[in-house]
Design a protein around this motif. Structure first.
Motif, short mmCIF file in Angstrom:
data_model
loop_
_atom_site.label_atom_id
_atom_site.label_comp_id
_atom_site.label_asym_id
_atom_site.label_seq_id
_atom_site.Cartn_x
_atom_site.Cartn_y
_atom_site.Cartn_z
N LYS A 132 41.86 43.79 34.21
CA LYS A 132 42.73 42.77 34.78
C LYS A 132 42.95 41.67 33.76
CE LYS A 132 42.36 41.49 39.08
NZ LYS A 132 43.70 41.83 39.41
N SER A 133 44.19 41.26 33.60
CA SER A 133 44.53 40.22 32.62
C SER A 133 43.77 38.92 32.86
CB SER A 133 46.03 39.91 32.65
OG SER A 133 46.77 41.01 32.21
N GLU A 134 43.52 38.59 34.12
CA GLU A 134 42.89 37.31 34.42
C GLU A 134 41.43 37.25 33.99
OE1 GLU A 134 41.96 36.63 38.80
OE2 GLU A 134 43.12 38.50 38.89
N CYS A 135 40.79 38.38 33.75
CA CYS A 135 39.35 38.37 33.42
C CYS A 135 39.06 37.59 32.13
CB CYS A 135 38.82 39.79 33.33
SG CYS A 135 38.69 40.59 34.94
N GLU A 192 46.08 38.56 22.58
CA GLU A 192 47.30 37.78 22.79
C GLU A 192 47.08 36.75 23.90
OE1 GLU A 192 51.18 39.71 23.14
OE2 GLU A 192 50.30 41.48 22.17
N LEU A 193 46.44 37.17 24.98
CA LEU A 193 46.13 36.24 26.08
C LEU A 193 45.22 35.12 25.59
CD1 LEU A 193 45.51 38.78 28.97
CD2 LEU A 193 47.20 36.93 28.99
N GLN A 234 46.30 43.11 23.51
CA GLN A 234 46.84 42.29 24.58
C GLN A 234 45.84 41.22 25.02
OE1 GLN A 234 47.74 45.63 27.09
NE2 GLN A 234 49.93 45.55 26.60
N ILE A 235 44.57 41.60 25.06
CA ILE A 235 43.53 40.62 25.40
C ILE A 235 43.54 39.48 24.39
CG2 ILE A 235 41.03 40.25 25.53
CD1 ILE A 235 40.87 43.16 26.66
N TRP A 292 37.41 43.07 30.99
CA TRP A 292 38.61 42.45 30.43
C TRP A 292 39.78 43.41 30.41
CZ3 TRP A 292 36.36 39.76 25.47
CH2 TRP A 292 35.60 38.64 25.84
N SER A 293 39.51 44.70 30.22
CA SER A 293 40.61 45.67 30.11
C SER A 293 41.18 46.08 31.45
CB SER A 293 40.13 46.91 29.35
OG SER A 293 39.16 47.62 30.11
N VAL A 312 44.53 46.93 29.89
CA VAL A 312 44.92 45.84 29.00
C VAL A 312 44.25 46.15 27.67
CG1 VAL A 312 44.91 43.35 28.64
CG2 VAL A 312 44.93 44.26 30.97
N SER A 348 37.97 43.30 39.75
CA SER A 348 37.97 44.24 38.63
C SER A 348 37.09 45.44 38.93
CB SER A 348 37.48 43.55 37.36
OG SER A 348 38.41 42.57 36.97
#
Length: 112
Positions: free
Chosen positions: A5-8, A92-93, A89-90, A2-3, A85, A70
């Motif tokens: 790539k944002s898309e993960c 927040e997503l 931030q994770i 997760w850290s 990330v 990733s």
């Protein structure tokens, strides 16, 4: 993952299942994979490969592609994670996309 790539977090909110190394092509790896697949849509087999499931072949391949991208970032950076990330931030997503990430993966688990 997760850290990296944002898309993960968007693609595999439940995280990834990881098995210990096992001999491939026999019963035990299949049995352990079935157990992991009850919790995760992706299961990694160290030094063997990856298994993913989705409602369509495209969904399963999309999961694998995201995990692979990733992993490539990790390999290219030699694991030096200078810019990642963050947990905040994770979250927040997750909040922005109304996701409920699996507890215990990130340190600051709070959608408030």
């Amino acid at each position: 993952m997760w850290s990296l790539k944002s898309e993960c977090i968007l693609v595999f909110t439940e995280g990834l299942g990881l098995l210990p190394w096992m001999v491939c092509g026999n019963g035990p790896i299949g049995e352990k994979t079935v157990i992991k697949m009850k919790e995760f849509r992706i299961v990694l087999w160290p030094h063997h490969g990856i298994l993913a499931c989705g409602q369509t072949v495209d969904q399963a391949l999309g999961l694998i592609e995201t995990a692979e991208k990733s992993a490539q970032v990790y390999v290219v950076t030699e694991g030096k994670r200078n810019q990642v990330v963050t947990d905040e931030q994770i979250m927040e997503l997750a909040k922005a996309f109304n996701l409920n990430p699996r507890e215990g993966i990130i340190n600051s688990y709070s959608l408030n």
